[in-house]
Motif scaffolding. Structure first.
Motif, PDB file in Angstrom:
ATOM      1  N   GLY A  45      -7.589  10.811 -17.723  1.00  0.00           N
ATOM      2  CA  GLY A  45      -7.359  11.705 -16.406  1.00  0.00           C
ATOM      3  C   GLY A  45      -8.491  12.344 -15.814  1.00  0.00           C
ATOM      4  N   LEU A  46      -9.667  11.973 -16.086  1.00  0.00           N
ATOM      5  CA  LEU A  46     -10.980  12.710 -15.565  1.00  0.00           C
ATOM      6  C   LEU A  46     -11.088  12.780 -13.883  1.00  0.00           C
ATOM      7  CD1 LEU A  46     -13.705  13.985 -16.273  1.00  0.00           C
ATOM      8  CD2 LEU A  46     -14.701  11.936 -15.945  1.00  0.00           C
ATOM      9  N   MET A  47     -11.296  13.618 -13.432  1.00  0.00           N
ATOM     10  CA  MET A  47     -11.374  13.646 -11.911  1.00  0.00           C
ATOM     11  C   MET A  47     -12.747  14.809 -11.678  1.00  0.00           C
ATOM     12  SD  MET A  47      -7.813  14.708 -10.415  1.00  0.00           S
ATOM     13  CE  MET A  47      -6.321  13.668 -10.727  1.00  0.00           C
ATOM     14  N   PRO A  48     -13.291  14.241 -10.240  1.00  0.00           N
ATOM     15  CA  PRO A  48     -14.295  14.934  -9.868  1.00  0.00           C
ATOM     16  C   PRO A  48     -13.556  16.221  -9.228  1.00  0.00           C
ATOM     17  CG  PRO A  48     -13.947  13.322  -8.488  1.00  0.00           C
ATOM     18  CD  PRO A  48     -12.921  12.838  -9.754  1.00  0.00           C
ATOM     19  N   TYR A  49     -14.575  17.135  -9.358  1.00  0.00           N
ATOM     20  CA  TYR A  49     -14.132  18.487  -8.564  1.00  0.00           C
ATOM     21  C   TYR A  49     -15.209  18.995  -8.079  1.00  0.00           C
ATOM     22  CZ  TYR A  49     -15.689  21.445 -12.711  1.00  0.00           C
ATOM     23  OH  TYR A  49     -16.494  21.988 -13.445  1.00  0.00           O
ATOM     24  N   GLY A  50     -14.701  19.908  -6.898  1.00  0.00           N
ATOM     25  CA  GLY A  50     -15.749  20.451  -6.103  1.00  0.00           C
ATOM     26  C   GLY A  50     -16.274  21.937  -6.254  1.00  0.00           C
ATOM     27  N   THR A  51     -16.965  22.700  -5.506  1.00  0.00           N
ATOM     28  CA  THR A  51     -17.547  23.776  -5.822  1.00  0.00           C
ATOM     29  C   THR A  51     -16.192  25.003  -5.797  1.00  0.00           C
ATOM     30  OG1 THR A  51     -18.196  23.800  -3.372  1.00  0.00           O
ATOM     31  CG2 THR A  51     -19.941  23.775  -4.938  1.00  0.00           C
TER      32      THR A  51
ATOM     33  N   ARG B 286      -4.623  21.100  -7.366  1.00  0.00           N
ATOM     34  CA  ARG B 286      -4.511  19.851  -8.318  1.00  0.00           C
ATOM     35  C   ARG B 286      -6.067  19.781  -9.097  1.00  0.00           C
ATOM     36  NH1 ARG B 286      -7.499  15.627  -7.090  1.00  0.00           N
ATOM     37  NH2 ARG B 286      -7.875  15.947  -5.032  1.00  0.00           N
ATOM     38  N   GLU B 287      -7.384  19.926  -8.552  1.00  0.00           N
ATOM     39  CA  GLU B 287      -8.367  19.792  -9.399  1.00  0.00           C
ATOM     40  C   GLU B 287      -8.544  20.743 -10.486  1.00  0.00           C
ATOM     41  OE1 GLU B 287     -11.647  19.905  -6.627  1.00  0.00           O
ATOM     42  OE2 GLU B 287     -11.212  18.531  -5.539  1.00  0.00           O
ATOM     43  N   SER B 288      -8.143  22.098 -10.075  1.00  0.00           N
ATOM     44  CA  SER B 288      -8.152  22.853 -11.324  1.00  0.00           C
ATOM     45  C   SER B 288      -7.224  22.618 -12.383  1.00  0.00           C
ATOM     46  CB  SER B 288      -7.913  24.339 -10.660  1.00  0.00           C
ATOM     47  OG  SER B 288      -6.807  24.686 -10.012  1.00  0.00           O
ATOM     48  N   LYS B 289      -6.170  22.438 -12.120  1.00  0.00           N
ATOM     49  CA  LYS B 289      -5.117  22.117 -12.913  1.00  0.00           C
ATOM     50  C   LYS B 289      -5.588  20.998 -13.927  1.00  0.00           C
ATOM     51  CE  LYS B 289      -0.007  22.415 -12.954  1.00  0.00           C
ATOM     52  NZ  LYS B 289       0.868  21.377 -12.931  1.00  0.00           N
ATOM     53  N   ASN B 290      -6.234  20.046 -13.306  1.00  0.00           N
ATOM     54  CA  ASN B 290      -6.680  18.798 -14.159  1.00  0.00           C
ATOM     55  C   ASN B 290      -7.700  19.139 -14.948  1.00  0.00           C
ATOM     56  OD1 ASN B 290      -6.337  16.018 -14.321  1.00  0.00           O
ATOM     57  ND2 ASN B 290      -8.381  15.964 -13.858  1.00  0.00           N
ATOM     58  N   VAL B 291      -8.555  20.138 -14.651  1.00  0.00           N
ATOM     59  CA  VAL B 291      -9.719  20.578 -15.613  1.00  0.00           C
ATOM     60  C   VAL B 291      -8.999  21.314 -16.894  1.00  0.00           C
ATOM     61  CG1 VAL B 291     -11.828  22.021 -16.020  1.00  0.00           C
ATOM     62  CG2 VAL B 291     -11.523  20.647 -13.606  1.00  0.00           C
ATOM     63  N   ARG B 292      -8.025  22.087 -16.795  1.00  0.00           N
ATOM     64  CA  ARG B 292      -7.549  22.677 -17.592  1.00  0.00           C
ATOM     65  C   ARG B 292      -6.412  21.837 -18.439  1.00  0.00           C
ATOM     66  NH1 ARG B 292     -10.320  26.950 -17.600  1.00  0.00           N
ATOM     67  NH2 ARG B 292     -10.275  28.415 -15.914  1.00  0.00           N
ATOM     68  N   GLU B 293      -6.065  20.631 -17.895  1.00  0.00           N
ATOM     69  CA  GLU B 293      -5.077  19.889 -18.777  1.00  0.00           C
ATOM     70  C   GLU B 293      -5.688  18.759 -19.255  1.00  0.00           C
ATOM     71  OE1 GLU B 293      -1.811  19.327 -16.167  1.00  0.00           O
ATOM     72  OE2 GLU B 293      -1.174  21.346 -16.288  1.00  0.00           O
TER      73      GLU B 293
END
Ligand SMILES: [Zn+2]
Lengths: 992, 116
Positions: free
Chosen positions: A834-840, A643-650
């Motif tokens: 749609g900004l979300m925090p993401y982790g390492t 979810r996090e990685s998809k959100n960064v790309r989109e």
């Protein structure tokens, strides 16, 4: 009734009864009792089972040299292997015996004794070797695990210990007669002095025997209390009681451990022990001597004890272990026990001496005759017998006749040894004294003085001379101590190490090491097998390798070996006594470096926000970094990362990058210095631009990477990997100071001064423009790999346009105390986009899609920039930089080096794993040539594909070919070797 | 544990310092004219004598300064400490009679008595 009249005993508070439990049964002792003295008071003589043969064992000594009486203290986190002979009891103490099952009285393991041919000398070495490779694992190991051993390790414990440092002029180890005289003579001198004693009572031999009847016409007790008072009142001497010096290191560095709860239950929240680290100019060792035992058949039976220990139980603890003990000796040290027994109205049942009548001291002879004690001169004990306790002994007298004596107790003395452990730890040399039959300190290696019996001076009458001679260097006033002794003669001994066996039964054994169950037969066998060097013999038989280091027996072993080899003891040599003198707990060593203080935790200034928002953390060196942010408790890590990685790309994501190392470099020659440290050339860079840079070791291997921002030719800011921050700074400092001291350059860590907030994703610009409306973020005004300084509500910030995800991105550097405010602002302004925090974990996936390496994951110290395909980062026109010359070594220019490639499984859903080997053949035959291994692999929602990075031999030329990844189950997965970039190969997004 | 007399801070416990290996190893510059052997010796080869040894230390938990030190590796005795820009003291200014704590043979270990 084995109790003495206690009214004249100053150490036992007989009006204060103390209840404690041993193996579940309640007993009573008195305040001041050790476990041993209290149990002996209760007529208990069986205390444990032995290490290998599970033979019944009792109290052999009355002190720290005890080999047998080790117990588990249940009431103290189940502390194992505690010496019952020194541990004091307290109300409610719970004690268990060790190494027995089901109970101490009925122990099934004692069958080992009958099968003892299974445990010969060199047992461990022999069984590891055969007869079959599984023999050890399947047969021996399970049996031994069950049968052999000491106490059980505690299941949980909480260390409460602290460390204390001392710097003093003189340290006196041992507060006995000599230690007290030495300390007294140093009162009010210019020296700072520490006087350390293991006991809670100073006085040593004065308390433990009747050898000294008066000191300076005072009773020993009166003299001690007066002297101790004087020392305590002095300004320059500090006394540490209950403190055992365990270690004597180089440069007069002593380690001592102090028990803070002697005779009381340790409190959970109080310091239980203090580890003293003492640095001193001069050490005075007054730590006395230890009595030896003798070897004969079944010399281990409960009811056998050393003479001086028996006397100590009487004098110190007011316990008479037996009213009718037999004494067996080869020296004059046993006389004091005879004297003490008679003084108390008892007498030994018989006195056996291996010496002939004319060699026995006349006053001892008279004492025995006058009291009608049966005397056997020129005689030896052939063996001791009994069921779980001593019942009878066989004595061979001078005529060769064998006499049976029924007795429940036997006291032994085989001679005395100076306690040389600390002296040898200090690297001092010993020499064998043929007259006193023991090793004595001969030559100190450090500023060490030995006094009294610790120096091998067994003659009380020489005490003044020795002290005045040896302490003259301190300019003390000569001491004149007057001693009244219970004997007029000097120490005398005749050689006897063991009584040879008369008849052999399976059960009968003659022990040389009681704790490790080593017999004199084992010594003979080892020598016959060729282990005739003492260090080899020790390891082969495990003689003196127990926790007591053979304190009462190791010299006997040397004597036996010297006789067998027909060499002098000095030629046999001695094994080395190693620290610690006696076991000390890990809790004491750890001190406050335990649990939450074991390793500091580093947290970013935004840490609390991560906690509030449900982050799961991972440890990156000392840092706590958000690993991923599950949206609810059901979301797994895999799901969160997808979810996090998809959100960064989109849309866009934000990462806390504060843990990255940050180093500021300044100085007139900063540019020249940076050109030497990193592979890249920074000369042509314009101020306000930045560059991805590599740092190599002199061997040419990649050591770290980061982004270098050039503010001017005299001012740079470098980032490092999270784990490499300290190393990189250290490396820069080293080269600046040692190789290029002519360069004017200074560097400083600013890692913790600034937080780093990374935003990336296609909607980054929309968000960041809202947060910083006065900044122009257009491509023209703020191009990729440039940075600008701005102010945000009076806070100076630095914004860098860079990306570790492959998307358009910005990094915002904020003073740490303002970081949370800006982070929260970005989060709230970013919501609509749609900004979300993401982790390492997501960061790792995104950078791998883009083919960005992580130093330490995709590299391992054997990878050059060329292996990574990063030739473009090398400033080829530069004359020099760290590791430059190594890039043209014959090894680094090899064509078949391991090189970074991408890996795609043919079946896109097939899971790969880090560490899997890449091989050429579908079938695994052993050995299979290995091309390399997978360094990173992920499941990409963007690619809809599993993928990996790998380093494989000759990888760059294998791109486009098929290979296989092998699994631990010896299956293979078909993969394709591809370019190590999977996303946006044209880099169009970075500059969008 | 050693006591090391930092030329900038004074005597401190060894635990504050890190050892930096052999001192006075000259770094050739990185140019291609340097031969493989010369460069390889700089990168990989260090002396490890029993006896007098010139070595580097850094006061890593202190002033972070590098300095040089002459130590007898057989006794751990520190014979001289000097700043990084000071001249290398001559070997013959030290007694080089390899003595060891236990009077061991010059080569290998073994105890005192075996020596004879
Ligand atoms: Zn310093």
């Amino acid at each position: 009734m084995s109790e003495l009249n206690l009214t004249d005993n100053k150490f036992i508070q007989f009006h204060q009864k103390i209840g404690f439990k041993f193996d579940g049964v309640k007993y009573y002792g008195y305040k001041g009792d050790t476990i041993a003295s209290a149990l002996l008071r209760n007529n208990l003589k069986l205390i444990g089972r032995s290490f290998k043969y599970h033979r019944p064992r009792g109290f052999y000594t009355c002190g720290i040299e005890e080999p047998n009486a080790l117990v588990q203290i249940i009431s103290e986190y189940s502390e194992p292997n505690t010496r019952a002979t020194i541990k004091k009891i307290y109300e409610g103490m719970e004690i268990e015996s060790q190494n027995r099952w089901p109970s101490l009285e009925t122990d099934i393991g004692s069958i080992n004794n009958i099968f003892s041919p299974v445990f010969p000398a060199g047992f461990y070495y022999k069984t590891f070797m055969g007869p079959h490779k599984n023999f050890w694992k399947k047969i021996y190991e399970p049996i031994i695990r069950k049968a052999a051993g000491l106490g059980k390790p505690p299941k949980e414990f909480k260390a409460v210990s602290t460390h204390l440092h001392h710097n003093v002029d003189i340290t006196i180890v041992g507060g006995g007669l000599n230690g007290l005289i030495a300390a007294k003579s140093l009162i009010d001198t210019k020296y700072s002095v520490l006087l350390i004693d293991f006991d809670d009572q100073l006085g040593g031999i004065l308390n433990n025997s009747n050898k000294v009847l008066s000191v300076n016409n005072q009773t020993p007790m009166d003299w001690i209390s007066e002297t101790v008072k004087e020392i305590e009142n002095s300004k320059n001497i500090k006394i540490l009681k209950n403190t055992l010096v365990t270690t004597y290191n180089y440069i007069n560095h002593l380690i001592a451990v102090e028990d803070k709860f002697v005779g009381s239950r340790p409190l959970k929240d109080k310091v239980n022990s203090t580890l003293h680290k003492i640095r001193t100019d001069q050490v005075i060792l007054c730590n006395g001597h230890i009595e030896r035992f003798l070897s004969f058949q079944n010399n281990d039976l409960p009811g056998i004890m050393l003479c001086s220990s028996f006397e100590k139980y009487m004098c110190r603890y007011g316990v008479l272990p037996s009213k009718e003990t037999v004494i067996f000796s080869n020296n004059s040290n046993s006389e004091s026990l005879v004297f003490s027994l008679i003084k108390k109205g008892f007498k030994p049942k018989a006195y056996i001496d291996s010496r002939s009548g004319e060699n026995i001291e006349p006053d001892l002879f008279d004492l025995i005759r006058k009291n009608d004690i049966p005397l056997y001169t020129n005689s030896q004990i052939k063996g001791a017998y009994g069921n779980k306790k001593l019942q009878k002994i066989l004595v061979e007298d001078s005529s060769g006749g064998v006499n049976e004596i029924k007795t429940d107790f036997l006291c032994l003395s085989g001679g005395i040894n100076p306690d040389v452990h600390l002296f040898t730890q200090s690297k001092g040399l010993l020499d064998w004294d043929e007259k006193d039959l023991t090793y004595k300190p001969a030559q100190a290696f450090q500023p060490t003085i030995t006094l009294g019996s610790a120096s091998g001076q067994f003659d009380f009458n020489a005490i003044n001379k020795e002290i005045n001679e040896k302490l003259v260097i301190f300019g003390i006033k000569p001491v004149q101590i007057k001693l009244e002794l219970n004997t007029s003669h000097k120490f005398k001994i005749e050689k006897l190490w063991e009584v040879l066996p008369q008849k052999q039964t399976i059960w009968s054994k003659s022990f040389i090491d009681l704790q490790n169950d080593v017999t004199t037969k084992d010594i003979r066998q080892a020598i016959s097998e060729g282990f005739d060097r003492i260090e080899h013999l020790k390891r082969y038989t495990t003689n003196s390798m127990g926790t007591d280091q053979g304190k009462i027996s190791s010299i006997n072993a040397l004597g036996i070996v010297s006789d067998l080899l027909d060499k002098k003891v000095n030629e046999v040599g001695t094994t080395i006594y190693r620290p610690p003198y006696a076991p000390l707990s890990f809790a004491a060593i750890a001190g406050r470096n335990s649990y939450e203080y074991y390793d500091p935790e580093r947290k970013s200034p935004i840490h609390n926000w991560h906690i509030t928002n449900g982050a799961v953390f991972e440890d990156v060196v000392q840092w706590k970094r958000p690993w991923y942010f599950p949206i609810n408790k059901d979301e797994t890590m895999d799901e969160a990362v997808q979810r996090e990685s998809k959100n960064v790309r989109e849309n866009a994501g934000v990462l806390d990058g504060s843990t990255l190392g940050k180093i500021e470099i300044k100085g007139r020659d900063a540019l020249a210095f940076m050109n030497l440290i990193y592979t890249n050339s920074f000369s042509k860079m314009k101020p306000g631009t930045s560059r991805y840079a590599l740092m190599l070791g002199e061997d040419g291997m990649v050591k770290d990477d980061g982004i270098i921002c050039k503010i001017s030719d005299e001012h740079f800011i470098a980032t490092t990997t999270t784990g490499g921050a300290a190393t990189v700074l250290g490396c820069m400092e080293e080269y600046a100071q040692t190789e290029w001291p002519n360069l004017n350059v200074y560097m400083n860590s600013i890692t913790e001064q600034y937080a780093t907030i990374n935003i990336s994703g296609p909607k980054t610009r929309n968000i960041i423009e809202k947060v910083f409306p006065e900044v122009n973020f257009s491509n023209e005004a703020f191009p990729f790999m440039t940075f600008q300084f701005h102010e945000y509500e009076d806070t100076p910030i630095r914004i860098l346009r860079a990306s570790f995800t492959g998307e358009m991105g910005y990094e915002i550097y904020v003073p740490s105390n303002q970081a949370l405010k800006i982070w929260e602002k970005i989060i709230s302004f970013g919501k609509e986009f749609g900004l979300m925090p993401y982790g390492t974990e997501t960061m790792h996936l995104l950078r791998a899609e883009k083919g960005y390496i992580i130093v330490g994951q995709d590299t391992d110290g054997s990878i050059t920039p060329l292996d990574l395909g990063l030739d473009w980062m090398i400033g080829k026109s530069k004359k020099d930089f760290l590791g430059k010359r190594s890039l043209i070594r014959s090894d680094t220019v090899r064509k078949d080096r391991k090189q970074l490639v991408g890996i795609l499984p043919t079946n896109k859903n097939e899971k790969l794993e880090e560490g899997q080997h890449i091989i050429l053949d579908k079938e695994i035959k052993t050995p299979t040539p290995m091309l390399g291994h997978i360094t990173s692999c992920y499941q990409s929602p963007t690619l809809g594909h599993n993928f990996a990075l790998a380093v494989i031999k000759n990888g760059q030329s294998l791109i486009g070919t098929k290979a296989f990844a092998s699994t631990p189950e010896l299956k293979t997965i078909e993969v394709e070797i591809v370019e190590p970039i999977f996303y946006d190969k044209e880099n169009s997004k970075l500059a969008s | 544990m050693l006591i090391i007399d930092c030329p900038y801070c004074g005597p401190r416990d060894q635990s504050e310092f890190s050892n930096g290996g052999e001192a006075h190893v000259k770094r050739p510059d990185g140019s291609a004219e340097i031969g493989d052997r010369e460069w390889g010796e700089y990168v990989f080869i260090r002396a490890n004598p029993k006896g007098i040894f010139y070595e580097r230390w850094v006061h890593s938990h202190g002033c972070r300064k590098w300095f040089n030190c002459v130590r007898d590796t057989s006794t751990d005795e520190i014979l001289k400490i000097y700043k990084i820009d000071e001249e290398r003291p001559k070997l013959d200014s030290f007694k080089n009679n390899v003595k060891t704590p236990s009077g061991e043979p010059n080569l290998g270990s073994g105890n005192f008595t075996v020596k004879k």
